[in-house]
Each structure stands twice: as structure tokens, then as C-alpha cells.
Motif scaffolding. Structure first.
Motif, PDB file in Angstrom:
ATOM      1  N   SER A  36     -49.962 -19.819  36.551  1.00  0.00           N
ATOM      2  CA  SER A  36     -49.396 -19.904  35.200  1.00  0.00           C
ATOM      3  C   SER A  36     -47.878 -20.001  35.217  1.00  0.00           C
ATOM      4  CB  SER A  36     -49.821 -18.698  34.377  1.00  0.00           C
ATOM      5  OG  SER A  36     -49.034 -17.596  34.723  1.00  0.00           O
ATOM      6  N   VAL A  37     -47.343 -20.447  34.103  1.00  0.00           N
ATOM      7  CA  VAL A  37     -45.904 -20.583  33.928  1.00  0.00           C
ATOM      8  C   VAL A  37     -45.194 -19.247  34.163  1.00  0.00           C
ATOM      9  CG1 VAL A  37     -44.144 -21.019  32.190  1.00  0.00           C
ATOM     10  CG2 VAL A  37     -46.128 -22.485  32.306  1.00  0.00           C
ATOM     11  N   THR A 104     -50.908 -11.826  26.951  1.00  0.00           N
ATOM     12  CA  THR A 104     -51.698 -12.951  26.451  1.00  0.00           C
ATOM     13  C   THR A 104     -52.501 -12.581  25.212  1.00  0.00           C
ATOM     14  OG1 THR A 104     -53.253 -12.317  28.162  1.00  0.00           O
ATOM     15  CG2 THR A 104     -52.004 -14.325  28.531  1.00  0.00           C
ATOM     16  N   SER A 108     -49.703 -16.473  19.697  1.00  0.00           N
ATOM     17  CA  SER A 108     -49.099 -17.519  20.531  1.00  0.00           C
ATOM     18  C   SER A 108     -47.576 -17.526  20.408  1.00  0.00           C
ATOM     19  CB  SER A 108     -49.619 -18.883  20.122  1.00  0.00           C
ATOM     20  OG  SER A 108     -51.008 -18.900  20.165  1.00  0.00           O
ATOM     21  N   LEU A 111     -46.020 -14.588  22.193  1.00  0.00           N
ATOM     22  CA  LEU A 111     -46.135 -14.786  23.634  1.00  0.00           C
ATOM     23  C   LEU A 111     -45.063 -15.751  24.139  1.00  0.00           C
ATOM     24  CD1 LEU A 111     -47.721 -14.629  26.363  1.00  0.00           C
ATOM     25  CD2 LEU A 111     -49.163 -16.449  25.511  1.00  0.00           C
ATOM     26  N   LYS A 200     -43.448 -28.034  28.160  1.00  0.00           N
ATOM     27  CA  LYS A 200     -44.598 -27.928  27.266  1.00  0.00           C
ATOM     28  C   LYS A 200     -44.487 -26.693  26.371  1.00  0.00           C
ATOM     29  CE  LYS A 200     -49.079 -26.621  27.858  1.00  0.00           C
ATOM     30  NZ  LYS A 200     -50.313 -26.459  28.609  1.00  0.00           N
ATOM     31  N   ASN A 204     -44.214 -26.653  22.238  1.00  0.00           N
ATOM     32  CA  ASN A 204     -45.179 -25.974  21.377  1.00  0.00           C
ATOM     33  C   ASN A 204     -44.526 -24.870  20.552  1.00  0.00           C
ATOM     34  OD1 ASN A 204     -47.263 -27.600  22.185  1.00  0.00           O
ATOM     35  ND2 ASN A 204     -47.965 -26.217  23.798  1.00  0.00           N
TER      36      ASN A 204
ATOM     37  N   GLN B  44     -56.687 -15.317  33.522  1.00  0.00           N
ATOM     38  CA  GLN B  44     -55.890 -14.643  32.498  1.00  0.00           C
ATOM     39  C   GLN B  44     -56.727 -13.629  31.720  1.00  0.00           C
ATOM     40  OE1 GLN B  44     -52.749 -14.716  32.425  1.00  0.00           O
ATOM     41  NE2 GLN B  44     -52.492 -16.416  33.835  1.00  0.00           N
ATOM     42  N   ARG B  64     -58.391 -15.656  21.681  1.00  0.00           N
ATOM     43  CA  ARG B  64     -56.940 -15.577  21.666  1.00  0.00           C
ATOM     44  C   ARG B  64     -56.344 -15.809  23.054  1.00  0.00           C
ATOM     45  NH1 ARG B  64     -53.231 -11.302  18.498  1.00  0.00           N
ATOM     46  NH2 ARG B  64     -54.244 -12.244  16.718  1.00  0.00           N
ATOM     47  N   VAL B  65     -56.853 -15.089  24.030  1.00  0.00           N
ATOM     48  CA  VAL B  65     -56.320 -15.228  25.393  1.00  0.00           C
ATOM     49  C   VAL B  65     -56.543 -16.659  25.905  1.00  0.00           C
ATOM     50  CG1 VAL B  65     -56.475 -14.391  27.766  1.00  0.00           C
ATOM     51  CG2 VAL B  65     -56.696 -12.788  25.877  1.00  0.00           C
ATOM     52  N   ASN B  68     -54.195 -19.074  24.110  1.00  0.00           N
ATOM     53  CA  ASN B  68     -52.836 -18.844  24.610  1.00  0.00           C
ATOM     54  C   ASN B  68     -52.635 -19.435  25.997  1.00  0.00           C
ATOM     55  OD1 ASN B  68     -51.344 -17.667  22.609  1.00  0.00           O
ATOM     56  ND2 ASN B  68     -52.006 -15.594  23.075  1.00  0.00           N
ATOM     57  N   THR B  69     -53.653 -19.320  26.815  1.00  0.00           N
ATOM     58  CA  THR B  69     -53.533 -19.887  28.159  1.00  0.00           C
ATOM     59  C   THR B  69     -53.411 -21.411  28.078  1.00  0.00           C
ATOM     60  OG1 THR B  69     -54.902 -18.084  28.982  1.00  0.00           O
ATOM     61  CG2 THR B  69     -54.560 -19.953  30.454  1.00  0.00           C
ATOM     62  N   ALA B  70     -54.249 -22.009  27.237  1.00  0.00           N
ATOM     63  CA  ALA B  70     -54.231 -23.472  27.149  1.00  0.00           C
ATOM     64  C   ALA B  70     -52.912 -24.003  26.609  1.00  0.00           C
ATOM     65  CB  ALA B  70     -55.385 -23.955  26.277  1.00  0.00           C
ATOM     66  N   ILE B  71     -52.370 -23.356  25.576  1.00  0.00           N
ATOM     67  CA  ILE B  71     -51.164 -23.952  24.986  1.00  0.00           C
ATOM     68  C   ILE B  71     -49.863 -23.371  25.527  1.00  0.00           C
ATOM     69  CG2 ILE B  71     -52.254 -24.705  22.846  1.00  0.00           C
ATOM     70  CD1 ILE B  71     -51.251 -22.368  21.421  1.00  0.00           C
ATOM     71  N   THR B  72     -49.919 -22.236  26.221  1.00  0.00           N
ATOM     72  CA  THR B  72     -48.659 -21.634  26.667  1.00  0.00           C
ATOM     73  C   THR B  72     -48.552 -21.469  28.174  1.00  0.00           C
ATOM     74  OG1 THR B  72     -48.613 -20.402  24.611  1.00  0.00           O
ATOM     75  CG2 THR B  72     -47.120 -19.685  26.325  1.00  0.00           C
ATOM     76  N   LEU B  73     -49.561 -20.892  28.789  1.00  0.00           N
ATOM     77  CA  LEU B  73     -49.402 -20.529  30.191  1.00  0.00           C
ATOM     78  C   LEU B  73     -49.768 -21.648  31.163  1.00  0.00           C
ATOM     79  CD1 LEU B  73     -50.889 -16.938  30.198  1.00  0.00           C
ATOM     80  CD2 LEU B  73     -48.523 -17.615  29.994  1.00  0.00           C
ATOM     81  N   TYR B  74     -50.678 -22.508  30.717  1.00  0.00           N
ATOM     82  CA  TYR B  74     -51.159 -23.541  31.617  1.00  0.00           C
ATOM     83  C   TYR B  74     -50.038 -24.540  31.869  1.00  0.00           C
ATOM     84  CZ  TYR B  74     -54.542 -26.835  33.587  1.00  0.00           C
ATOM     85  OH  TYR B  74     -55.239 -27.675  34.408  1.00  0.00           O
ATOM     86  N   ASP B 118     -50.705 -30.055  20.870  1.00  0.00           N
ATOM     87  CA  ASP B 118     -51.393 -28.817  21.270  1.00  0.00           C
ATOM     88  C   ASP B 118     -51.652 -27.850  20.121  1.00  0.00           C
ATOM     89  OD1 ASP B 118     -51.421 -29.747  23.804  1.00  0.00           O
ATOM     90  OD2 ASP B 118     -49.795 -28.484  24.550  1.00  0.00           O
ATOM     91  N   ILE B 119     -50.650 -27.692  19.277  1.00  0.00           N
ATOM     92  CA  ILE B 119     -50.768 -26.719  18.187  1.00  0.00           C
ATOM     93  C   ILE B 119     -51.765 -27.218  17.137  1.00  0.00           C
ATOM     94  CG2 ILE B 119     -49.490 -25.472  16.393  1.00  0.00           C
ATOM     95  CD1 ILE B 119     -48.683 -24.706  19.230  1.00  0.00           C
ATOM     96  N   THR B 139     -53.648 -15.453  15.141  1.00  0.00           N
ATOM     97  CA  THR B 139     -53.723 -15.963  16.510  1.00  0.00           C
ATOM     98  C   THR B 139     -52.475 -16.759  16.873  1.00  0.00           C
ATOM     99  OG1 THR B 139     -56.121 -16.117  16.308  1.00  0.00           O
ATOM    100  CG2 THR B 139     -55.113 -17.294  18.134  1.00  0.00           C
ATOM    101  N   LEU B 140     -52.045 -17.603  15.945  1.00  0.00           N
ATOM    102  CA  LEU B 140     -50.900 -18.455  16.273  1.00  0.00           C
ATOM    103  C   LEU B 140     -49.556 -17.782  15.982  1.00  0.00           C
ATOM    104  CD1 LEU B 140     -52.144 -21.938  15.042  1.00  0.00           C
ATOM    105  CD2 LEU B 140     -51.925 -21.145  17.389  1.00  0.00           C
TER     106      LEU B 140
END
Lengths: 213, 164
Positions: A36-37, A104, A108, A111, A200, A204, B44, B64-65, B68-74, B118-119, B139-140
Motif C-alpha cells: 500500500s501507499v 482504514t 475516505s 484517511l 492517485k 481523489n 488491509q 469501508r475498509v 478505502n483500500t481501492a481508492i486510497t491505499l492501492y 474513482d470517487i 463512508t466518504l
């Protein structure tokens, strides 16, 4: 909206169409490393801390200490070194705390905000180190103009020349150019690493902010 | 204790894995990318699991997790989807209720959804999953009113893509 309802119907209908992952495979997955980032930013951040601290130790050898004594700035430098340690510990503490805050299960937006905040700590640490290096460079330059014989001789030699102003201008211009070049390279390196990692996320984050304007 | 935790996690994840699959379908194209994102989400979820107290449902928490992983951490970009990959939406439509017009429309819909950012995808995803605006906004991390406004805009955007 008719079309979206059609999509929803299809979406629900296909809910169970995925190839199922077995328990065994899930066990294997949770023992693998994340890519992960957040993890990358943490690794790079730690490397930055180590590199900058290591650089300080590398330069602090005997000849450096002797020249400091000669320039009568050893006490000042000792004080600065302690200030540096204190600031460094403060930054590491902050860095750790900010990373602990990344969760997490937050929304969003929260985070993303926390990730960018943690990243900023490292950025400030680097900026602090760069400005500290500049200040120390200037202090050494000034004190060598006062106490170092070779420097004093060179200065008087240049001053006795006819076009002294031109030589000085060239000299100072040269130093500024090299400094700008180094800073520019540094900046480019940063843009590349973090641009690649955070593009990215940043996009977002801006999108979410735009929605809530 | 740790083993117990692991067992309970693996069991719950296995039973609810379709949540993750659906997110992967929306955010990736191709089997490899799907698997890759699935794995990252699983990691995650596992990392966050000790803090999961069960006062919310496992699924609510997992949504939620995973999102979040798909749009932020990945790390890999989940945005661009090559047009040739859209054909994999074909098999979503089952043979028995084959309807040419419907199928064409669905194909276009999927294509349009894949073109969203993504959003926007996250909003559409939660809409498809029958989430209410309160949950979407929580969530967002945006206000409920703005979530509604944005959703309407996305609907408009989709309409435009479908009927240029």
C-alpha cells in the motif's frame, strides 16, 4: 432513472457469479506483505530520516571539529547540534504519531487527509534540514572570512584587483547557481517519487473536497 | 488467541468475499488486477481486524475498509480501463433471459460506469448496493446533502454518455 435500475437489477443478479476464494487461499493472503501507499511512504520517510542523520555524523569528523575551534564557533555549533537532536527526536515522535493515526476504518476523506499529514511531517523535516544546512554554511562562510588566513588573503587579493566588483559578482553568482541547481535536482527527485506514489490519492482527495465545497 | 482471531477472520471473510469481488470488478480490469486488489484489500482488512469490535456488522465495516483500500491505499491506478476489456461484462448476462436490446443497454451502462472516476465509482457502487445516503456520506467523509447532489450529477453524466 430507468437505465440505472436496469444496471442495479443486473448487478444484483450477478452477485454470486464470482469464483470463490477458499479459506486456505485467504490464510496465505493475510501472511503476504502489503504494497500500500502508506507502507511505501513510511519506508521512504524512514530512509530520509536515516540518510539525513547519517549525513550529519559523516561530516562531524576531527578536522571539522578543529576548524570549528579555529573559527571560534565551536560553542555555537555544539549548541546547534543539540538543538538539532531535539528537533530530530520531535520530528520522529510526530512522524510515528501521525502514522499511528492512519486508519482504514476512518472515512475516505479523513484517511487521505491523515496520509497527507504524515507525509508532510517528513517534508518539513527535510525542509528543516536543508535550511539548517544553509544557515551552517553561511555561519562557516562568515567566520572563515573573519578568522581564516587563507580566506582573508584571497579576499584582499581580489579586492586589490581592478575589476573587484565583477569578480565578486561572478563568485557569488557561481555559488548561487550551484545551490539552485542542487535544490532543483532535489526538488525534481521528490516530485518523481511522491508524484508517482501520491498522484492517485491526491486526485481523489481533491475530488472529495470539490464535492463538499 | 491469535490463531482464534485468524480463524474467525478467515471464516467471516470467506462468507462475505463477494463484497470485495464486487469492488474489484468495478475498479480493475482483467483477472490479474482483480486478484491483486483482492489480496491488498484482504491484507488491509486483516490489519484492521483487531480493532473491529463487532458493534457494527462485519459487512458494514468491510465495505469501508475495502473501498478505502481501492481508492486510497492501492498504488496502481484503478482508473483507466482499456476498451477491449469491456467485453468481459458480457458473461454477466445470463443466457436464459437474453434480450438483445437490454443487453446492448447494459453493455453501454457498464462501459459508462467504467469511465467514471474513482470517487464517482464509489458513489455508484454504494447506490447499487442499496446503501442510504447517511452511510454513503459517512463512508466518504462528505455531507449527506452533497452526496445527494453528486449522485444526481453522476446520473446526469451517465445519461449523457448513454444518449450523446
Amino acid at each position: 432513472m430507468e437505465e440505472l435500475d436496469l444496471l442495479k437489477k443486473d448487478w444484483k443478479k450477478n452477485e454470486n457469479s464470482f469464483t470463490q476464494v477458499s479459506e486456505n487461499e485467504i490464510y496465505k493472503m493475510i501472511h503476504r506483505n502489503s504494497s500500500s501507499v502508506v507502507k511505501w511512504i513510511m519506508i521512504i520517510g524512514i530512509l530520509e530520516f536515516l540518510f539525513l542523520t547519517g549525513l550529519g555524523f559523516y561530516f562531524a569528523d576531527d578536522s571539522y571539529t578543529k576548524s570549528l575551534e579555529k573559527f571560534h564557533i565551536d560553542t555555537l555549533m555544539t549548541i546547534l547540534t543539540f538543538v538539532n537532536y531535539a528537533v530530530c527526536i520531535g520530528f520522529i515522535f510526530h512522524f510515528y504519531k501521525n502514522f499511528k493515526n492512519i486508519s482504514t476504518t476512518d472515512s475516505s476523506r479523513m484517511l487521505m487527509k491523515n496520509i497527507l499529514k504524515a507525509r508532510k511531517t517528513v517534508k518539513y523535516y527535510v525542509a528543516y534540514n536543508l535550511s539548517m544546512a544553509c544557515i551552517i554554511f553561511i555561519i562557516i562562510l562568515i567566520s572563515s572570512c573573519i578568522y581564516d588566513e587563507t580566506t582573508i588573503n584571497t579576499i584582499s587579493k581580489i579586492n586589490s584587483q581592478e575589476n573587484a566588483i565583477l569578480t565578486w559578482a561572478g563568485f557569488i553568482g557561481g555559488i548561487l547557481f550551484v545551490l539552485a541547481l542542487l535544490l532543483g535536482l532535489f526538488w525534481l527527485f521528490y516530485k518523481l517519487i511522491y508524484g508517482f506514489l501520491l498522484r492517485k490519492l491526491y486526485r481523489n482527495y481533491q475530488e472529495l473536497k470539490k464535492i463538499d465545497l | 488467541m491469535n490463531q482464534e482471531l485468524e480463524q474467525s477472520f478467515v471464516k467471516q471473510l470467506k462468507d462475505n468475499q463477494n463484497i470485495i469481488h464486487k469492488i474489484c470488478r468495478l475498479y480493475t480490469s482483467g483477472e490479474d488486477a482483480h486478484k491483486d486488489l483482492f489480496q491488498e484489500i484482504t491484507i488491509q482488512l486483516w490489519k484492521a481486524f483487531p480493532k473491529f469490535r463487532g458493534d457494527s456488522k462485519f459487512t458494514t465495516w468491510a465495505y469501508r475498509v475495502a473501498l478505502n483500500t481501492a481508492i486510497t491505499l492501492y498504488r496502481k491506478s484503478t482508473r483507466s480501463v482499456a476498451t477491449t476489456e469491456f467485453d468481459n461484462t458480457k458473461h454477466f448476462i445470463k443466457q436464459e433471459d437474453y434480450n438483445y436490446e437490454e443487453e446492448e443497454q447494459l453493455k453501454l451502462m457498464y462501459k459508462a460506469v467504467y469511465q467514471l472516476n474513482d470517487i464517482e465509482k464509489a458513489l455508484i457502487f454504494m447506490y447499487l448496493e442499496d446503501k442510504d445516503y447517511q452511510e454513503i456520506s459517512e463512508t466518504l467523509g462528505i455531507s449527506e446533502v452533497n452526496a445527494r447532489v453528486k449522485m444526481n450529477r453522476i446520473k446526469g453524466k451517465l445519461k449523457k454518455i448513454l444518449n450523446p
